[in-house]
Design a protein around this motif. Structure first.
Motif, PDB file in Angstrom:
ATOM      1  N   ARG A 146       0.099  -4.055  -3.191  1.00 31.80           N
ATOM      2  CA  ARG A 146       0.782  -2.657  -3.902  1.00 31.80           C
ATOM      3  C   ARG A 146      -1.112  -2.347  -4.230  1.00 31.80           C
ATOM      4  O   ARG A 146      -0.836  -1.088  -4.703  1.00 31.80           O
ATOM      5  CB  ARG A 146       1.422  -2.915  -4.932  1.00 31.80           C
ATOM      6  CG  ARG A 146       2.080  -1.709  -5.560  1.00 31.80           C
ATOM      7  CD  ARG A 146       3.225  -1.920  -6.370  1.00 31.80           C
ATOM      8  NE  ARG A 146       4.087  -3.218  -6.103  1.00 31.80           N
ATOM      9  CZ  ARG A 146       5.016  -3.857  -6.427  1.00 31.80           C
ATOM     10  NH1 ARG A 146       3.843  -3.810  -8.420  1.00 31.80           N
ATOM     11  NH2 ARG A 146       5.513  -5.406  -6.476  1.00 31.80           N
ATOM     12  N   VAL A 147      -2.027  -3.129  -4.919  1.00 35.21           N
ATOM     13  CA  VAL A 147      -3.176  -2.613  -5.604  1.00 35.21           C
ATOM     14  C   VAL A 147      -4.183  -2.115  -4.401  1.00 35.21           C
ATOM     15  O   VAL A 147      -4.428  -1.105  -4.435  1.00 35.21           O
ATOM     16  CB  VAL A 147      -3.566  -3.442  -6.629  1.00 35.21           C
ATOM     17  CG1 VAL A 147      -5.166  -3.035  -6.492  1.00 35.21           C
ATOM     18  CG2 VAL A 147      -3.098  -3.958  -7.698  1.00 35.21           C
ATOM     19  N   ASN A 149      -3.099  -1.008  -1.369  1.00 34.11           N
ATOM     20  CA  ASN A 149      -2.575  -0.268  -0.656  1.00 34.11           C
ATOM     21  C   ASN A 149      -3.099   1.512  -1.555  1.00 34.11           C
ATOM     22  O   ASN A 149      -2.050   2.380  -1.251  1.00 34.11           O
ATOM     23  CB  ASN A 149      -1.595  -0.454   0.204  1.00 34.11           C
ATOM     24  CG  ASN A 149      -1.144  -1.252   1.205  1.00 34.11           C
ATOM     25  OD1 ASN A 149      -2.743  -0.935   1.628  1.00 34.11           O
ATOM     26  ND2 ASN A 149      -0.349  -1.661   1.329  1.00 34.11           N
ATOM     27  N   HIS A 150      -2.669   1.495  -2.920  1.00 27.04           N
ATOM     28  CA  HIS A 150      -2.705   2.130  -3.844  1.00 27.04           C
ATOM     29  C   HIS A 150      -4.628   2.743  -3.422  1.00 27.04           C
ATOM     30  O   HIS A 150      -4.320   3.594  -3.503  1.00 27.04           O
ATOM     31  CB  HIS A 150      -2.765   1.966  -5.016  1.00 27.04           C
ATOM     32  CG  HIS A 150      -2.100   2.762  -6.012  1.00 27.04           C
ATOM     33  ND1 HIS A 150      -0.861   3.948  -5.764  1.00 27.04           N
ATOM     34  CD2 HIS A 150      -2.894   3.304  -7.729  1.00 27.04           C
ATOM     35  CE1 HIS A 150      -0.907   5.050  -6.936  1.00 27.04           C
ATOM     36  NE2 HIS A 150      -1.924   4.593  -7.737  1.00 27.04           N
ATOM     37  N   LEU A 151      -5.344   1.509  -3.748  1.00 24.67           N
ATOM     38  CA  LEU A 151      -6.738   1.997  -3.730  1.00 24.67           C
ATOM     39  C   LEU A 151      -6.911   2.662  -2.669  1.00 24.67           C
ATOM     40  O   LEU A 151      -8.490   3.037  -3.258  1.00 24.67           O
ATOM     41  CB  LEU A 151      -7.249   1.362  -4.323  1.00 24.67           C
ATOM     42  CG  LEU A 151      -6.900   0.605  -5.780  1.00 24.67           C
ATOM     43  CD1 LEU A 151      -7.942  -0.594  -6.521  1.00 24.67           C
ATOM     44  CD2 LEU A 151      -6.756   1.318  -6.950  1.00 24.67           C
ATOM     45  N   ASP A 153      -7.382   4.153   1.090  1.00 25.90           N
ATOM     46  CA  ASP A 153      -6.640   5.106   2.206  1.00 25.90           C
ATOM     47  C   ASP A 153      -6.281   4.236   2.986  1.00 25.90           C
ATOM     48  O   ASP A 153      -5.193   5.116   3.872  1.00 25.90           O
ATOM     49  CB  ASP A 153      -8.008   5.650   2.465  1.00 25.90           C
ATOM     50  CG  ASP A 153      -8.231   6.845   1.494  1.00 25.90           C
ATOM     51  OD1 ASP A 153      -7.671   7.341   0.443  1.00 25.90           O
ATOM     52  OD2 ASP A 153      -9.759   6.961   1.792  1.00 25.90           O
ATOM     53  N   LYS A 155      -3.936   1.867   4.727  1.00 26.95           N
ATOM     54  CA  LYS A 155      -2.872   0.448   4.374  1.00 26.95           C
ATOM     55  C   LYS A 155      -2.604  -0.273   5.556  1.00 26.95           C
ATOM     56  O   LYS A 155      -2.435  -0.320   6.666  1.00 26.95           O
ATOM     57  CB  LYS A 155      -1.445   1.581   4.061  1.00 26.95           C
ATOM     58  CG  LYS A 155      -1.137   3.335   3.970  1.00 26.95           C
ATOM     59  CD  LYS A 155      -1.528   2.834   2.398  1.00 26.95           C
ATOM     60  CE  LYS A 155      -1.683   3.984   1.845  1.00 26.95           C
ATOM     61  NZ  LYS A 155      -3.493   3.976   0.891  1.00 26.95           N
ATOM     62  N   SER A 229     -12.736   0.759   0.039  1.00 28.91           N
ATOM     63  CA  SER A 229     -12.041   1.180  -1.326  1.00 28.91           C
ATOM     64  C   SER A 229     -13.415   1.409  -2.024  1.00 28.91           C
ATOM     65  O   SER A 229     -13.564   1.238  -2.722  1.00 28.91           O
ATOM     66  CB  SER A 229     -10.662   0.709  -2.332  1.00 28.91           C
ATOM     67  OG  SER A 229     -10.987   1.987  -3.497  1.00 28.91           O
TER      68      SER A 229
END
Ligand code: UDP
Ligand code: MG
Length: 336
Positions: A146-147, A149-151, A153, A155, A229
């Motif tokens: 989750r972290v 793929n959130h941070l 670009d 995935k 990232s």
């Protein structure tokens, strides 16, 4: 892909102190590979600086079976580097990285090959459930995806390990990536291509024990985020701006209050706590910057990702393999 006869499938297997799992690996994998119709195959074994008798046992296997090749690295470079070495050495039209501990079921390989022949460039093997992992590992893994793929670009697909099939075109693309910090999952995802997914159930380890402690996993997680990232780095700009704005407003308030109510000396405790708080914040920021600088430093040195001590191979399988038989050399891992 009309003529299957000429197709070669490479299995890339990193071995690090896998003496216990070694025999069962080959006895399970070989019949499965032989059952795939109209395919040649090779098994590229990377000995990642094992300290037990993994190497002699691998060499013995290679001596008896020409389809098995052994690449002996000069020391333990870590799984990501070992995989890179194997992918560089593999000669196949398709390459499949697989763990030596049979946690990636070899029974899935025919399916991977089938989907590839149906036109996929990458066939991902995704864990349907992580029942073989502890609750802690499951929770932290889910949080990590989750972290990340959130941070980032880019995935990375959830619950997908290194077990997958890649077409030669994908492998060649991968070999063009020069970075020394190799977060393979991320690099695999970065190159793109037409990807299909098949599900499987991940087994508990066949024998031996896991080489990834909590600390190593934490470092792998840091590697993933810093490789893909720059949000942690940039976020300090925003945090800094936000704090500066607050400080400015507070300053205005103090000035106005002093003008109206006069000078007011006490305030030692609040000054000290603010000082300590911002000291801490700055150190955290420095630490984050340091994570990135350390990586820039490593990349700038440009050292090879791995060193090959020796290649063991009975003879060239199908005249396709990259190295000569029995080369004794110290060769840097080649990068384009
Ligand atoms: N491995 C390696 N070098 C290392 C650590 C592990 O080549 O420094 C190999 C290991 O031999 C195995 C694979 O990487 O084939 C996966 O390791 P492990 O099963 O310990 O990881 P886990 O499944 O616990 O994530
Ligand atoms: Mg394992």
């Amino acid at each position: 892909m009309a003529n299957y006869e000429t197709q070669l499938v490479s299995l890339v297997v990193p071995f690090y102190n896998e003496s216990d799992a070694l025999q069962s690996f080959f006895t399970r994998v070989l019949p499965i590979l032989e059952s795939i119709p109209a395919t040649h195959f090779e098994i590229v074994c990377i000995n990642d600086g094992s300290t037990d008798d993994t190497l002699p046992r691998l060499v013995e296997m290679a001596r008896r079976d020409a389809r098995i090749r052994v690449i002996d690295l000069t020391r333990n470079f870590g799984k990501e580097a070992a995989l890179t070495a194997g992918i560089d050495e593999a000669a196949g039209d398709a390459v499949i990285p697989i763990d030596a501990d049979l946690q990636d079921p070899p029974e899935l390989i025919p399916t991977l090959v089938l989907r590839w022949r149906q036109g996929a460039d990458v066939v991902l093997a995704q864990r349907a459930r992580r029942t073989s992992d502890s609750l802690l590992k499951r929770v932290t893994a889910a949080a990590y995806y989750r972290v990340h793929n959130h941070l980032s670009d880019l995935k990375i697909p959830e619950n997908v390990g290194d077990f997958r099939l890649m077409d030669r075109a994908v492998v060649n693309a991968l070999k063009q990536l020069p970075e020394r910090h190799r977060f393979m999952k991320g690099l695999f995802a970065w190159v793109g291509f037409h990807t299909v997914t098949v599900q499987y159930e991940r087994m508990p380890r066949a024998a031996g024990k896991s080489k990834f402690s909590g600390w190593r996993l934490w470092n792998l997680a840091l590697e993933g985020i810093t490789s893909f990232s720059s949000v942690p780095l940039r976020s300090w700009t925003y945090l800094g701006t936000f704090i500066a704005m607050l400080a400015f407003c507070y300053g205005m308030y103090i000035v106005a209050r002093t003008l109206i109510l006069g000078v007011d000396v006490p305030g030692y405790a609040s000054v000290l706590s603010l000082l300590l708080f911002f000291g801490g914040v700055q150190l955290i920021g420095l630490g984050v910057v340091g994570e990135y600088i350390g990586r820039i430093y490593d990349e700038a040195k440009g050292r090879p990702i791995y060193l090959v001590k020796r290649r063991y191979q009975e003879r060239r399988p199908h005249g396709r393999a990259a190295g000569n038989g029995r080369v004794i050399s110290l060769v840097a891992g080649k990068r384009n």
